[in-house]
Design an enzyme around this catalytic site. Structure first.
Site, mmCIF file in Angstrom:
data_model
loop_
_atom_site.group_PDB
_atom_site.id
_atom_site.type_symbol
_atom_site.label_atom_id
_atom_site.label_comp_id
_atom_site.label_asym_id
_atom_site.label_seq_id
_atom_site.Cartn_x
_atom_site.Cartn_y
_atom_site.Cartn_z
ATOM 1 N N THR A 278 -85.183 -54.723 -42.771
ATOM 2 C CA THR A 278 -84.286 -56.061 -43.476
ATOM 3 C C THR A 278 -84.138 -55.497 -44.850
ATOM 4 O O THR A 278 -84.505 -54.451 -45.272
ATOM 5 C CB THR A 278 -85.442 -57.022 -43.281
ATOM 6 O OG1 THR A 278 -86.499 -56.844 -44.550
ATOM 7 C CG2 THR A 278 -86.092 -57.556 -42.022
ATOM 8 N N ASP A 279 -83.327 -56.413 -45.244
ATOM 9 C CA ASP A 279 -83.066 -56.353 -46.764
ATOM 10 C C ASP A 279 -84.290 -57.376 -47.243
ATOM 11 O O ASP A 279 -85.222 -57.920 -46.657
ATOM 12 C CB ASP A 279 -81.756 -56.897 -47.176
ATOM 13 C CG ASP A 279 -81.516 -56.146 -48.698
ATOM 14 O OD1 ASP A 279 -82.358 -55.658 -49.422
ATOM 15 O OD2 ASP A 279 -80.468 -56.303 -49.036
ATOM 16 N N TRP A 280 -84.315 -57.492 -48.552
ATOM 17 C CA TRP A 280 -85.479 -58.266 -49.261
ATOM 18 C C TRP A 280 -85.645 -59.584 -48.767
ATOM 19 O O TRP A 280 -84.794 -60.438 -48.805
ATOM 20 C CB TRP A 280 -85.020 -58.219 -50.742
ATOM 21 C CG TRP A 280 -86.303 -58.712 -51.645
ATOM 22 C CD1 TRP A 280 -86.638 -60.041 -51.953
ATOM 23 C CD2 TRP A 280 -87.149 -57.888 -52.221
ATOM 24 N NE1 TRP A 280 -87.412 -60.079 -52.831
ATOM 25 C CE2 TRP A 280 -88.010 -58.906 -53.122
ATOM 26 C CE3 TRP A 280 -87.249 -56.792 -52.360
ATOM 27 C CZ2 TRP A 280 -88.923 -58.519 -53.976
ATOM 28 C CZ3 TRP A 280 -88.375 -56.260 -53.223
ATOM 29 C CH2 TRP A 280 -89.057 -57.128 -53.952
#
Ligand code: BGC
Length: 740
Positions: A278-280
């Site tokens: 994922t991103d953040w």
């Protein structure tokens, strides 16, 4: 304890290497299966958990490691600290699986290179790869095994702050650079000098509307395939280890939850087999954007979409075990994700030698080493673009001259290393002011005046301008250093105005009133609208955010020690209302042609010139190049033959130079509208004064393929225009036919 079996298998892996790749693969899989078989469900979820360990490492964090709840850590804490954490994972957690240390090593770890957009302006793939290799060596010595780079999001909107992280507007150039960066990180040094790369942000993030970060991106399938996917494909083909998905949605579905994009496009079409993260916190973001009702749903959607690692939200570690026990997520899906994580750890060498990558002595030697500084200066020099040089004002000879160095960035240090400076420190940066003194020495009398201050929170006043004007009046030459501060671009650095922030344009106009010759140097991470700036400057150098050695590089260019060779990887607009403006736009009807401004029925704006200020591929040198006519080996090419296009390039000036010779093509009739020009090849030639060289390009039918009506690469016979030249707007033209 897995620690022991890791060692046992490591020996057999080494032996296997000398046997055969198939046996090696079998053993590598066996090592992973062996570890997997020893993990509890909770520990499996822990492997998928990636957490930020910036700042103080509290007892709570150690406890998470002991409980097997941390698979990977984000943020560089140095070799000593990472070794300490690793020992806790190996010795005090039940399973003893090593931690994978990750970081945003974007354009350097401690020695900071120019921002990636700047590096792209070098068009020099070897230098770009070398720059990534330097970053990898330093990061690896600092106990990091994986970076979140390269970022390959193509954007045509300089309002977007993150435009500086990628390689500009062209898919072909961006693809070559993506591959060079991946190889630079992953395979340029010895095992212990390499780090794994993560290509990001899959995909379309650069299309976010109006340059507002994290906003809506809604591309057509065609634009996705033609523009945004090629650099991802290049990274995948270069064996990139991981992929990070974007914050944005594609076709209304956030990437984390987008099955079409992740499974059909990334895994099936591009053939990516590695780890997807994922991103953040993009798992809880699913609920924030309203595509899931709660985090359980978010976890369910993400894990079933082959999102293997959860950055920062801790939702996998908190929620997955129960979802598996409730029969909502299959254990096979979790096991597959854990395999991907273990495979990364294996690739990083952690399963064979979990403590061998944290060497404090090596770290000391490597960070800011002479070699790293030299390589960083090399790419800084190559990345700067000379935009204007009236009356050959540059290079400057300044012996016994008085120089006023004016502007808020003359003494800037932190701003030169950009928004993602890794562990780079402001005090290690050579400012432009210091660089000039060092380069020109005591025979030149330098004075400094900031002219204006730039501060988001303070009221910006005009009170410093008179002092700057006075300094200019007293000087023989003015060097203006204008630009933007580091926080003004980068993530969250969207801007509505593309004019230099604050009163910098007013300052320059006031200084220009003195009539003194002015060299303006721009320190910025994006194409600003430099129309007025160029008008008031005799010479203009785009220095970008040039990194640790930036001040030295600027000075060596101004002195002529280095002849500028950079070419813009992105269009510089004439007016901000032209944005998005890019060279490779499609053919339309009502095409604008110069001289037709009276005719309102064309694709242009009524109030400003049609052309950008500086086109894609543009950049001057201290010498001049003359291009001959294009010679084709044949005016016809069949599907399985090639033709050669050559051109004679002559250095007609007085100094040696490097010219980036560019080849573009236009497909005249096709079943899908085609770009007016599309970069297909380029070559950097070194030419001594008076020297000529023939530059030859080979064209094959494959190079002429485009995304057809069926969204697949298609080659259609027909007539093509071929252009070779010094920029996308300054070319010689020829034509050929592709026969059936
Ligand atoms: C950015 C990523 C970055 C991550 C970790 C996110 O906000 O979008 O590019 O790698 O943070 O720092």
């Amino acid at each position: 304890m897995i620690g022991k079996s890791i060692k046992k298998i490591a020996v057999s892996t080494l032996v296997a290497l000398t046997v055969s790749p198939a046996v090696f693969a079998a053993d590598a899989n066996a090592q992973i299966e062996d570890i997997l078989s020893q993990l509890t469900l909770e520990e499996k979820a822990g492997q998928l958990n990636l957490v930020d360990f910036g700042g103080e490492i509290t007892e709570e964090r150690y406890q998470l490691i002991r409980e097997g709840k941390i698979g990977s850590v984000l943020k560089s804490n140095g070799a000593a600290q990472n070794l300490k954490l690793q020992k806790v994972a190996l010795e005090q957690s039940r399973a003893g699986v090593p931690i994978l240390f990750q970081e945003d090593v974007i354009h350097g770890y401690r020695t900071i290179a120019p921002v990636p957009l700047a590096e792209a302006a070098s068009w020099d793939l070897a230098a770009i790869r070398q720059s990534a290799a330097v970053a990898a060596r330093e990061a690896a010595a600092g106990g990091v095994q994986l970076t979140y780079a390269p970022m390959v999001d193509i954007s045509r909107d300089p309002r977007w702050g993150r435009i500086l992280e990628a390689a500009g507007e062209d898919p072909y150039l961006s693809s070559l650079i993506a591959a060079a960066r991946v190889k630079g990180f992953q395979e340029s040094g010895s095992d212990k000098q390499n780090i794994l790369a993560t290509v990001k942000h899959f995909a379309g993030y650069g299309d976010t509307v109006a340059g507002r970060d994290y906003s809506i991106s809604d591309l057509s399938e065609r634009e996705l395939q033609e523009i945004h996917l090629p650099p991802f494909k290049a990274a995948v083909d270069a064996d990139v280890a991981a992929v990070m998905v974007a914050y944005t949605a594609h076709d209304g579905i956030p990437l984390t939850a987008n099955e079409y994009m992740v499974q059909d496009v990334l895994q099936k079409q591009l053939g990516f087999k590695g780890l997807i993260m994922t991103d953040w916190e993009t798992i809880p973001n699913l609920s924030e954007t309203g595509v899931t009702a709660n985090d359980e749903e978010g976890v369910l959607v993400a894990i079933n979409n082959d999102i293997h690692m959860d950055m920062q939200s801790q939702k996998y570690v908190e929620l997955l075990p129960q979802l598996v026990r409730d029969g909502k997520v299959s254990i096979d899906v979790v096991d597959d994700a854990v395999r991907k994580v273990l495979r990364l750890k294996q690739r990083a060498g952690l399963l064979d030698d979990p403590l061998g990558r944290f060497d404090v002595d090596l770290e000391k030697q490597e960070l800011l080493s002479k070699e790293n500084i030299a390589a960083t200066k090399d790419i800084a020099l190559k990345s700067m673009v000379l935009l204007k040089n009236d009356e050959q004002l540059l290079p400057l000879s300044l012996a016994d001259k008085k120089v006023a160095v004016i502007g808020p960035f003359a003494k800037a240090d932190r701003d030169l290393i950009g928004w993602w400076p890794g562990l780079g420190r402001a005090e290690e940066v050579t400012t432009i002011w210091d660089g000039l003194q060092q380069e020109f020495g005591p025979k030149t009398d330098f004075t400094h005046a900031p002219g204006v201050s730039i501060d988001r929170f303070k009221k910006v006043g005009k009170e410093l301008i008179p002092q700057a004007v006075k300094a200019a009046e007293d000087a023989d030459v003015v060097v203006m250093v204008l630009g933007e501060q580091f926080w003004m671009s980068g993530e969250g650095g969207g801007t509505a105005s593309l004019h230099l922030p604050g009163l910098q344009e007013e300052l320059l106009a006031a200084v220009a009133e003195t009539g003194k010759p002015i060299v303006t140097v721009i320190v910025a991470g994006r194409p600003y609208v430099l129309t007025e700036v160029a008008e008031h400057s005799d010479a203009l150098l785009m220095a970008w955010m040039p990194g640790t050695t930036g001040g030295t590089a600027v000075a060596e260019i101004l002195s002529g020690k280095f002849n500028p060779q950079g070419k813009l990887p992105i269009t510089f607009p004439y007016h901000q209302g032209q944005v998005p403006i890019f060279y490779n736009h499609k053919m339309t009807s009502h095409v604008y042609a110069p001289g037709l401004t009276e005719d309102r029925y064309t694709t242009t704006h009524r109030d400003v010139q049609h052309e950008p200020l500086y086109p894609f591929g543009y950049g001057l040198s201290y010498t001049n190049y003359q291009y001959g006519d294009i010679k084709l080996s044949n005016s016809k090419m069949s599907m399985d033959s090639t033709i050669e296009a050559s051109i004679k390039v002559t250095n007609t000036g007085k100094v040696a130079g490097h010219e980036v010779v560019q080849l573009y093509v236009h497909d005249k009739v096709a079943s899908v509208t085609q770009p007016v020009k599309l970069l297909k090849d380029f070559s950097i030639v070194d030419l001594k004064p008076g020297e000529s060289k023939n530059v030859t390009f080979t064209l094959s039918a494959e190079k002429l393929s485009f995304i057809g009506r069926n969204y697949k690469p298609t080659i259609e016979a027909g007539d093509f225009k071929l252009f070779i030249g010094a920029s996308s707007a300054n070319v010689k033209e020829s034509a050929f036919t592709l026969t059936k």
